[in-house]
Design a protein around this motif. Structure first.
Motif, PDB file in Angstrom:
ATOM      1  N   ARG A 177      -5.541   4.976   3.590  1.00 53.80           N
ATOM      2  CA  ARG A 177      -6.673   5.033   2.687  1.00 53.80           C
ATOM      3  C   ARG A 177      -7.018   3.400   2.160  1.00 53.80           C
ATOM      4  O   ARG A 177      -7.954   2.964   2.076  1.00 53.80           O
ATOM      5  CB  ARG A 177      -6.293   5.868   1.404  1.00 53.80           C
ATOM      6  N   ALA A 183      -4.039  -3.839  -3.626  1.00 55.61           N
ATOM      7  CA  ALA A 183      -5.384  -3.875  -3.261  1.00 55.61           C
ATOM      8  C   ALA A 183      -6.315  -4.980  -3.743  1.00 55.61           C
ATOM      9  O   ALA A 183      -7.273  -5.423  -3.349  1.00 55.61           O
ATOM     10  CB  ALA A 183      -6.030  -2.587  -3.768  1.00 55.61           C
ATOM     11  N   ARG A 219       3.159  10.759   2.765  1.00 52.80           N
ATOM     12  CA  ARG A 219       2.575  10.547   1.640  1.00 52.80           C
ATOM     13  C   ARG A 219       2.417   8.948   1.755  1.00 52.80           C
ATOM     14  O   ARG A 219       1.150   8.298   1.691  1.00 52.80           O
ATOM     15  CB  ARG A 219       3.120  10.654   0.447  1.00 52.80           C
ATOM     16  N   GLU A 220       3.324   8.133   2.258  1.00 49.10           N
ATOM     17  CA  GLU A 220       3.057   6.678   2.476  1.00 49.10           C
ATOM     18  C   GLU A 220       1.955   6.136   3.488  1.00 49.10           C
ATOM     19  O   GLU A 220       1.378   5.438   3.346  1.00 49.10           O
ATOM     20  CB  GLU A 220       4.261   6.042   2.723  1.00 49.10           C
ATOM     21  N   ARG A 221       2.056   7.173   4.463  1.00 49.77           N
ATOM     22  CA  ARG A 221       1.105   7.027   5.799  1.00 49.77           C
ATOM     23  C   ARG A 221      -0.282   7.337   5.100  1.00 49.77           C
ATOM     24  O   ARG A 221      -1.210   6.614   5.534  1.00 49.77           O
ATOM     25  CB  ARG A 221       1.493   7.991   6.877  1.00 49.77           C
ATOM     26  N   GLN A 264      -1.313   6.925   2.217  1.00 55.75           N
ATOM     27  CA  GLN A 264      -1.831   5.697   1.164  1.00 55.75           C
ATOM     28  C   GLN A 264      -2.122   4.434   2.224  1.00 55.75           C
ATOM     29  O   GLN A 264      -3.130   3.897   1.788  1.00 55.75           O
ATOM     30  CB  GLN A 264      -0.490   5.053   0.384  1.00 55.75           C
ATOM     31  N   TYR A 319     -14.900  -2.700   1.639  1.00 53.99           N
ATOM     32  CA  TYR A 319     -15.003  -3.721   1.178  1.00 53.99           C
ATOM     33  C   TYR A 319     -15.571  -4.843   2.223  1.00 53.99           C
ATOM     34  O   TYR A 319     -16.701  -5.809   1.735  1.00 53.99           O
ATOM     35  CB  TYR A 319     -13.855  -4.180   0.751  1.00 53.99           C
ATOM     36  N   MET A 371     -10.323   1.191   2.345  1.00 49.38           N
ATOM     37  CA  MET A 371     -11.076   0.269   1.379  1.00 49.38           C
ATOM     38  C   MET A 371     -11.306  -0.995   1.678  1.00 49.38           C
ATOM     39  O   MET A 371     -12.172  -1.722   1.363  1.00 49.38           O
ATOM     40  CB  MET A 371      -9.999   0.395   0.230  1.00 49.38           C
ATOM     41  N   ALA A 372     -10.144  -1.416   2.417  1.00 47.98           N
ATOM     42  CA  ALA A 372     -10.518  -2.941   2.946  1.00 47.98           C
ATOM     43  C   ALA A 372     -11.733  -3.154   3.869  1.00 47.98           C
ATOM     44  O   ALA A 372     -12.572  -3.995   3.915  1.00 47.98           O
ATOM     45  CB  ALA A 372      -9.213  -3.247   3.847  1.00 47.98           C
ATOM     46  N   ALA A 414       0.757  -1.249  -0.047  1.00 45.42           N
ATOM     47  CA  ALA A 414      -0.044  -0.114   0.022  1.00 45.42           C
ATOM     48  C   ALA A 414       0.827   1.172  -0.071  1.00 45.42           C
ATOM     49  O   ALA A 414       0.297   2.326  -0.483  1.00 45.42           O
ATOM     50  CB  ALA A 414      -0.810  -0.162   1.182  1.00 45.42           C
ATOM     51  N   PHE A 430       0.419  -0.426  -5.383  1.00 47.47           N
ATOM     52  CA  PHE A 430      -0.840  -0.339  -4.733  1.00 47.47           C
ATOM     53  C   PHE A 430      -2.024  -0.906  -5.346  1.00 47.47           C
ATOM     54  O   PHE A 430      -2.733  -1.708  -4.420  1.00 47.47           O
ATOM     55  CB  PHE A 430      -1.164   1.158  -4.437  1.00 47.47           C
ATOM     56  N   ALA A 431      -2.360  -0.892  -6.590  1.00 47.01           N
ATOM     57  CA  ALA A 431      -3.232  -1.591  -6.986  1.00 47.01           C
ATOM     58  C   ALA A 431      -3.246  -3.177  -7.118  1.00 47.01           C
ATOM     59  O   ALA A 431      -4.188  -3.806  -6.759  1.00 47.01           O
ATOM     60  CB  ALA A 431      -3.368  -1.159  -8.719  1.00 47.01           C
ATOM     61  N   ASP A 471      -6.579   8.494  13.502  1.00 51.32           N
ATOM     62  CA  ASP A 471      -6.396   9.471  12.286  1.00 51.32           C
ATOM     63  C   ASP A 471      -7.155   9.169  10.939  1.00 51.32           C
ATOM     64  O   ASP A 471      -7.753  10.026  10.381  1.00 51.32           O
ATOM     65  CB  ASP A 471      -4.825   9.384  11.821  1.00 51.32           C
TER      66      ASP A 471
END
Ligand SMILES: [Co+2]
Ligand SMILES: [Co+2]
Ligand SMILES: [Co+2]
Ligand SMILES: [Co+2]
Ligand SMILES: [Co+2]
Ligand SMILES: [Co+2]
Ligand SMILES: [Co+2]
Ligand SMILES: [Co+2]
Lengths: 431, 431, 431, 431
Positions: free
Chosen positions: A207, A163, A200-202, A204, A215, A211-212, A151, A159-160, A252
């Motif tokens: 998010r 995911a 930025r990585e945090r 990602q 889902y 998403m998990a 991620a 990432f894709a 967060d």
């Protein structure tokens, strides 16, 4: 039947101690109104027991298992042997990564098909057996594509891929009746800050986790989503450092009511905590989920994932589990590897059996300590002042009023003994 | 003038290197549009430099300062010498605990009066001098009453005493024009979980901090409230373990916009992090406040609080400070002790001077790296995919859509070099 | 009788577990043909139990003992209380540093006279009691004169002072019938290599130890000379790092048959070893002498000197002691401090009693494992090849012959299971 | 020419800093009367640079080198690329294990033939080139047969295999003009004491080393025999723990004049020492041989083998090397791995170039400090008392005489400042 375990027989409870019997683990013994099996909820880890070849940074494979290789046929053989061991041990659960149970395909689609076929195969094996799936998870760290994270990768394609893989694995977990879905961010961290955009990585990672969770709700997966904290290794620094760090991360991203933690002793140790600390903290923050009951060596700075063997330590861990109300969807997963010199099939069975006995002894001691009540009585006495009206009022007050009353009342607080050694001796009556 | 520093003269900037001069620290040199003094904002720590007797767990006092003792007269002598050193060094700031600057009284009221009298004395000394107060703080850990914590004590009376003390110290800080107020929870932790109610103590700590913030607003104190994380020592486990832990704590009590962190290198190390990690994380979480620029020994497991001496490490720290926008109310406090064998007055001055030069070199290197821009360009390139429309869209998507497109597009992501060694060599061009 | 311990009664063996009784320590129980008391040879450490005020690097005295102070009268009161505790516990031994039992004088001569007077006083107390002196030692680390070492000091005068002190302390130990004389080089190390002549200091230490051995023979002291290894703290680096380091040092100065080691669990841990490793190594090198049975906290990097509380660990330690033939002049010294919050007199007694029970349980388990014999049988089987004629011949051979026969015989050695988990389970049958 | 490094050109010394040039390493610059190249004696490690696939405990191969595989043809391609890199860097030395340069055969004899053929091939490549062999060594830890050790294996056949392998490797080293032969006992240790006969294994190791020394003399190999200490990893405990441990071992087997040490920074750190400590101690014990100049990460507890990047630390290491007289047969081997994300050929070259510059800067600083002389003057002053007649006499005296004179002379030694911070600042003038 394969011939891997040869003539080994299912292990029975035998306190008088034949070889390869349980001397302490009696699934049906009742503690605090619950069967021991239902307290402990043991799970075997597919990866360490059946997929790990025995390598370390200075040497390769030591195990020579007949199922090693990359074909579907060998994957089925591996599954056959795994369930034979589940039967020998009588364990109620197992756990897997996708990469443990299916060969990697040449494409995402082929890997997906392999996974679907193998989960069908495993479900056939589960049919009529007691062993269920405690949790599934995705291996997003072994293949070279994940070398810079899943991620948190600088490359959105990874990432894709990650995911999509979590989707597959959560689907598979649900299909198999799994009670939890775990995320361990093996490479969600960095090797050097010099090439890393931490913020930025945090984001990602946050998010991705959202998403998990989304889902999960979409497909109606009833299990819990768990994060497994670890401070480092393989990375120099991992974002899910420890329970407290994961909690801040969840807050967060608004996930503190959606996600819980799977706490591993070895990872607690690497982060500078005792196992019981991490468990107590997770309970205090209301994010306690499950445990990986393996241990690290106190003289090694890396993750040795050994089977537990120290009853007093295990007792303190289960004491926190019981105080937290015990497991609901969680359980006791042995995320433990044989030492790479333990080559024989009997080592694999005996290691689990020994660990199960250690846990059983620890649980019994923990339950006895709770039922005895001395520890909790002494703890409560220590804080009794806070339960008095003055104590309660104090927390509602303000600095100025408090300062005025300290002077007005001429208070001069006197320290009282913390009684640590006496408490340790009380514990020793039970372990 | 006392005769403590004898004939030492104020240190000047002299790059050719006379003894006891600054070879690198030139307060008026401009970097990135700001004077070096205004970047670094150096502060001397009253406690280590003037109140610490040189003891360790295996031996007592080695320093024999003429001001050691418990009278107001000696407290004034101590202040006289302190300001003489501030003058020698030309430092813009200092910091104190209440216990450093005033003798303990026989009652809370007497201690308060001592504090008020001594802060008046210090303000007289500050009059007409450049040295200001960077921050004040309360010593809630040395006296035996605090042995089981201050805000987190099982005894509400000690919570009250501590709250009253924080009120006094915040009042004094405000009176003296202090730019921050710091809380270091020296004993806000535990020695053994066996006697500890983790959840209760954490709640006490959260409420205590809320009270401090409320009081700040009530009295109109304009400075920042800072927490200084530390993982352990003196306690086995401290609640303010590290930056990530403090962040979760602040979120839980609704204080993440009210409180920032004072990050110390030695505490970062003890918690398993690099200093630059803690700084980068604090900036990413928007809670970066100030730094304690001392170091621990990498071979020791305890808090040695040594003066900084490794320029490349210090450069990486200031690189994060500059990337975070530099200090606003914060600064560079030397929370550093002389080694207990460094007995001579000149050791005290030379240690600070050497440390100031190390910081000046580090800052200059950091500014040069930022202005050169190569590091940031390379970092941005690594994440460029996330700035493209597809990258941005990905974060708005969901697992199902992503999984569909991974298969549909047949993606097969390829890893790219992280270039760590090349980046390290680029840094080495500047340090 | 002082009133310190109030109405506490001597502790009895009571397996049914009254408060403040021994549940496991039965001095007269026979194991492997020897009384438990004669196996364990418990000693109380005068310093931690009676001289330590409860301070740590962040706070001062928490204990308020009526005997604290620097007069001979208080020293006698301290001794009175100490022997009352020895009686309560029924311990066969105690240990001291000179600085524990006598006030420091204004000169060497006065300190000597104080020591002589107090050792007379202690001998009066020992008269008719069971408690004897296990060992004496000199405190060459607390006073500021020792800040840069004793034997390894850059100043010969401090070497001389230290040598004279060791003479006094060895005289006193002999006078009191002490069974060993211990040297712990608390500051025999360095803070920074930059000011240190490692080779010169090592030579000084070697000569100092030779002098101690020469003096022992001169006065006919029959006890053993013991070095207590420790890797660091208070120094950054101590010359007596661990057992292996001490062995090389002894060989270098021709003392390997004259000096043995006193091994402490906490010091083993700080040096990166398990306690049992250090014991096994000392036995293998034939320099095993005595033990300090206290423990460090695995999450702390400093020397916490806690009372032992983990029976399985203690069992493995005594297993090595028994395999080495048990103690001769040595014993089990509790070099253990109460936690500084354990303020009450009963804490002091209960901590020792709990530790004695832990050791008794460990010893019984160790003896049972040895008598059972499974572990040793399995160990012997693993090396059986070396007992065969070919194995013995191999060690007498040479590379060239061996290489020739490896090819000629076409050997292809096959690894065999190390059975670690099975061995750990066997241990768990006994602990 | 292979096309691996494509159009990279040999690196030149260019202080103005083109990309991929040496900014500090100028082989012909003279320092203290010797060329920089002859001081530093750089060596590339064949294994990390050409044989390591990039795996770690949580993931497999990341590097995809065209020469990966087990054929002689690929081994030759590997050698071709290796020498191309040696040429690019202009390094005077390289080092190998047998397993790095030849494929494993199906029998000992086939492995031997492969080794002989490949060493011929390497000698052809060395012909007419500047790059020589610094040392050879045997890989006695990667193959599963060595899982329980080589010389210290419970199975004599593995001892035999290992002895035969050392013979081959020493032959090959001699044939190729190697200047040293190194033994690193990767698995000469244990995973658990429970299955280990420490004393027996230590004896095996001692005899093995004696055989190696005897064989060296028999064949007239002129190089030095070196042991590389390491405390742990892959084993839980390695017998060659650190320099002090190796020294005791050498003394015990009569080899202290025959064998020296190859000291690695990372291994020093893992053992709790600074690199400069291990170097200073090796020099003091007269067993200093060579160095592996790689570093560990201070926040990781395992052996990361990174390229050096901190000039001040490297300067202190070379300071000890220069004080010890510099290298004779030894040199500076980069036992360093690329990070596994550094995939590109240019990373391999740039990492070495950056490290060579770091070492060059460190060496220049070390030489300047030595020539300046301030540090050594201050060190000598600190011990001056020992050079006076009284100091010398003291070491010849005895406890009784010393005690008498301490009282007679009424000495009262006074501590003097250790000046640590001032010394650190002096170092900072040079680095
Ligand atoms: Co783990
Ligand atoms: Co785990
Ligand atoms: Co600190
Ligand atoms: Co600080
Ligand atoms: Co200790
Ligand atoms: Co001790
Ligand atoms: Co290494
Ligand atoms: Co190496």
């Amino acid at each position: 039947m394969t011939d891997f375990f040869q003539d080994l027989k299912p292990l029975r409870f035998d306190p008088d101690g034949a070889d390869l019997a349980f001397r302490h683990y009696d699934p049906d013994e009742t503690l605090m109104g619950k069967r021991m099996e239902d307290h402990l909820r043991f799970a075997v880890a597919y990866w360490h027991s059946f997929a790990w070849p025995g390598g370390d940074p200075f040497g390769g494979q030591t195990f020579q298992r007949p199922w090693f290789g990359d074909t579907m046929e060998l994957a089925r053989l591996k599954a056959d042997v795994a369930f034979e061991m589940f039967d020998l041990l009588g364990v109620p659960f197992f756990c897997w990564h996708d990469a443990d149970i299916r060969p990697e395909g040449d494409s995402f689609a082929e890997s997906r098909r392999n996974l679907e076929e193998m989960t069908d195969y495993l479900m056939d094996k589960m049919e009529g057996r007691k062993t269920k799936l405690l949790w599934g998870t995705a291996n997003l760290f072994s293949h070279r594509r994940f070398m810079a994270g899943a991620a948190t990768n600088p490359d959105p394609e990874i990432f894709a891929w990650s995911a999509a893989t979590v989707k597959l694995c959560m689907d598979a977990t649900r299909k198999m009746g799994g009670q939890n879905y775990v995320l361990w961010g093996g490479r969600e961290g960095y090797e050097t800050l010099l090439n890393t955009d931490l913020k930025r990585e945090r984001t990602q990672a946050g998010r991705f986790l959202q998403m998990a969770v989304e889902y999960k709700h979409k497909i109606g997966f009833e299990g819990a989503i768990l994060i497994e904290p670890k401070p480092q290794e393989p990375t120099k620094h991992q974002y899910d450092y420890d329970v407290a760090t994961v909690y801040g991360f969840l807050k967060d991203f608004g996930l503190e009511n959606e996600v819980k933690v799977n706490v591993e002793q070895g990872h607690a140790i690497l982060a500078g905590h005792s196992f019981e600390h991490e468990l107590a903290l997770a309970a205090a923050l209301d994010i306690f989920g499950s445990i990986d009951m393996n241990r690290n060596d106190y003289q090694s700075g890396w993750d040795t994932d050994q089977f537990p063997n120290n009853v007093p330590e295990v007792a303190l861990a289960y004491y926190e589990v019981l105080k937290a109300g015990g497991f609901t969807t969680g359980g006791t997963n042995f995320d433990a590897r044989l030492r790479r010199q333990s080559l024989d099939p009997v080592d694999l069975v005996a290691a689990h059996a020994g660990a199960m006995d250690v846990c059983a002894r620890g649980l019994k001691a923990a339950a006895a300590m709770l039922e005895d009540g001395t520890l909790e009585t002494m703890r409560a006495e220590r804080y009794a002042g806070w339960d008095a009206p003055e104590g309660k009022a104090l927390l509602e007050s303000d600095l100025e009023s408090i300062a005025a009353s300290v002077e007005a009342d001429g208070i001069d607080p006197q320290p009282r003994s913390g009684r640590q050694e006496i408490l340790e001796s009380i514990v020793n009556r039970f372990v």
